[in-house]
Design a protein around this motif. Structure first.
Motif, short mmCIF file in Angstrom:
data_model
loop_
_atom_site.label_atom_id
_atom_site.label_comp_id
_atom_site.label_asym_id
_atom_site.label_seq_id
_atom_site.Cartn_x
_atom_site.Cartn_y
_atom_site.Cartn_z
N LEU A 1 0.85 -1.20 0.00
CA LEU A 1 0.00 0.00 0.00
C LEU A 1 0.88 1.25 0.00
O LEU A 1 1.81 1.35 0.80
CB LEU A 1 -0.92 0.01 1.23
CG LEU A 1 -1.98 1.10 1.24
CD1 LEU A 1 -3.10 0.76 0.26
CD2 LEU A 1 -2.56 1.28 2.64
N ARG A 2 0.58 2.17 -0.88
CA ARG A 2 1.39 3.37 -1.01
C ARG A 2 0.51 4.62 -0.97
O ARG A 2 -0.71 4.55 -1.00
CB ARG A 2 2.19 3.33 -2.33
CG ARG A 2 3.24 2.23 -2.37
CD ARG A 2 4.35 2.49 -1.36
NE ARG A 2 5.41 1.50 -1.41
CZ ARG A 2 5.44 0.40 -0.63
NH1 ARG A 2 4.46 0.16 0.24
NH2 ARG A 2 6.44 -0.45 -0.72
N THR A 3 1.17 5.76 -0.96
CA THR A 3 0.46 7.04 -0.88
C THR A 3 -0.56 7.19 -2.00
O THR A 3 -1.68 7.68 -1.78
CB THR A 3 1.46 8.20 -0.94
OG1 THR A 3 2.36 8.10 0.19
CG2 THR A 3 0.75 9.54 -0.89
N TYR A 4 -0.20 6.75 -3.21
CA TYR A 4 -1.12 6.98 -4.34
C TYR A 4 -2.41 6.17 -4.20
O TYR A 4 -3.45 6.57 -4.73
CB TYR A 4 -0.44 6.72 -5.68
CG TYR A 4 -0.03 5.30 -5.98
CD1 TYR A 4 -0.93 4.39 -6.52
CD2 TYR A 4 1.28 4.87 -5.74
CE1 TYR A 4 -0.55 3.09 -6.81
CE2 TYR A 4 1.67 3.58 -6.02
CZ TYR A 4 0.76 2.68 -6.55
OH TYR A 4 1.14 1.40 -6.83
N HIS A 5 -2.38 5.05 -3.47
CA HIS A 5 -3.61 4.30 -3.23
C HIS A 5 -4.55 5.11 -2.32
O HIS A 5 -5.75 5.22 -2.57
CB HIS A 5 -3.31 2.95 -2.57
CG HIS A 5 -2.52 2.01 -3.44
ND1 HIS A 5 -1.26 1.59 -3.12
CD2 HIS A 5 -2.84 1.43 -4.62
CE1 HIS A 5 -0.82 0.77 -4.07
NE2 HIS A 5 -1.76 0.67 -4.99
N ILE A 6 -3.97 5.67 -1.25
CA ILE A 6 -4.76 6.46 -0.30
C ILE A 6 -5.27 7.73 -0.99
O ILE A 6 -6.42 8.14 -0.79
CB ILE A 6 -3.91 6.81 0.94
CG1 ILE A 6 -3.36 5.52 1.58
CG2 ILE A 6 -4.72 7.61 1.96
CD1 ILE A 6 -2.26 5.75 2.59
N GLN A 7 -4.40 8.33 -1.81
CA GLN A 7 -4.78 9.52 -2.56
C GLN A 7 -5.96 9.21 -3.48
O GLN A 7 -6.90 10.01 -3.61
CB GLN A 7 -3.58 10.00 -3.39
CG GLN A 7 -3.77 11.37 -4.00
CD GLN A 7 -3.45 12.49 -2.99
OE1 GLN A 7 -2.35 12.56 -2.48
NE2 GLN A 7 -4.42 13.35 -2.72
N GLU A 8 -5.92 8.04 -4.12
CA GLU A 8 -7.00 7.63 -5.02
C GLU A 8 -8.32 7.49 -4.27
O GLU A 8 -9.38 7.90 -4.76
CB GLU A 8 -6.63 6.30 -5.69
CG GLU A 8 -7.67 5.79 -6.67
CD GLU A 8 -7.30 4.46 -7.29
OE1 GLU A 8 -8.22 3.74 -7.76
OE2 GLU A 8 -6.10 4.11 -7.30
N ALA A 9 -8.26 6.92 -3.06
CA ALA A 9 -9.48 6.75 -2.26
C ALA A 9 -10.09 8.10 -1.91
O ALA A 9 -11.31 8.29 -1.98
CB ALA A 9 -9.16 5.96 -0.99
#
Length: 320
Positions: A103-111
């Motif tokens: 899990l990376r920042t871009y996954h959280i950003q996408e959410a």
């Protein structure tokens, strides 16, 4: 064949970009380190794992780490605190089967971006970031990742708050003429009680005292809002009588008879009803407008300030 305890490398079948699977044994259980394009890279990952050490957390999924965070915090969480966890995780749930180590920042950003595009506001963006941060902290404590990726998220720009909109007297009178419609009755009852949407949907029929026109509301957001007594104006008694006839234990249940979810209520009942009767021409009315309407009615009718504060669940009259 590699010696015992030195890890295992296996080439997977088919045409794959990353065919070489590296595995190590931890406490008698084989754990996959991932798949790599070359055998050499797979060997390097095994050596790296031997140097840094691999815990039983290595293969944990995003969902498993979320469950762990809830479990270790459940005894100190209030009902609203747990709801905040659930509200934030709902947007991360799409990654539930992903290994937490990936899990990376871009996954959280996408959410967060998905929540924003759905019209969900800043409070929920923060809930997504907060639960992701707690999950990252747990993963860091178990050497799964080396940084809190949730803290690297860039929040979307907050929209300027618009002036709070209430129903007009004319709109209220129109709704009184339509109050045999269950959806209209629910909207009117919120306007004449000042209940927040989730407080309204939480109400069970045994919290209603029809003889004395009283609702015993548990409340959810603030200390001032908890366990308060709401006196329903005499005119609104007809609304209680109507809603008490519905199926289920809740005053305003879902079609299945269970507690109605706020999102479903907004989409299926509130906005659909306003559109049906032309009651939201500017699109500015929201479920929270019912609460503003209640405060407006109390203030212009000269209701005692302390009584208004207690009923609406505010600790300061300036807020009202």
């Amino acid at each position: 064949k590699r010696p015992s305890g030195a890890g295992t490398i296996r080439k997977l079948s088919g045409h794959r970009a990353n065919p070489w699977n590296a595995r190590v044994t931890v406490k008698g259980k084989q754990i996959s380190l991932g798949c790599y394009p070359t055998k050499t890279q797979a060997l390097q990952e095994i050596e790296k794992a031997k140097t840094s050490g691999i815990s039983s957390w290595y293969d944990m999924t995003v969902e498993q780490v979320y469950d762990h965070v809830v479990e270790i915090n459940k005894d100190r969480l209030s009902k609203s605190g747990l709801t905040n966890y659930e509200s934030g995780y709902k947007y991360l749930e799409q990654f539930k089967n992903m290994k937490m180590r990936n899990l990376r920042t871009y996954h959280i950003q996408e959410a967060i971006a998905q929540a924003e595009s759905s019209g969900i506001g800043y409070a929920t963006w923060k809930k997504i970031q907060n639960i992701a941060s707690l999950m990252c902290q747990a993963a860091m404590a178990n050497d799964l990742i080396d940084k809190n990726y949730a803290q690297l998220v860039t929040m979307p720009q907050k929209k300027e708050k618009t002036e709070k909109v209430s129903f007009t007297r004319e709109q209220l009178e129109t709704m009184w003429g339509l109050c045999s419609d269950r959806s209209v009755a629910g909207i009117l009852l919120m306007c004449y009680t000042g209940l927040r949407l989730n407080e309204f949907l939480d109400i069970k029929k045994d919290w209603v005292d029809l003889d004395n026109n009283i609702i015993y509301a548990e409340g959810s957001k603030t200390e001032a809002g908890k366990n308060r007594i709401i006196v329903v104006p005499q005119r609104a008694k007809i609304l209680l009588d109507l809603l008490m006839k519905t199926q289920g234990e809740h005053l305003y249940p879902s079609p299945s008879g269970k507690r109605c979810e706020a999102k479903n209520y907004r989409d299926r009942d509130f906005y659909t009803t306003l559109d049906k009767y032309g009651l939201n021409p500017t699109g500015e009315i929201t479920p929270h407008s019912c609460r503003h309407t209640y405060a407006m009615l109390c203030v212009v009718s000269g209701v005692d300030q302390k009584a208004t504060m207690d009923s609406i669940g505010h600790s300061k009259y300036s807020t009202t």
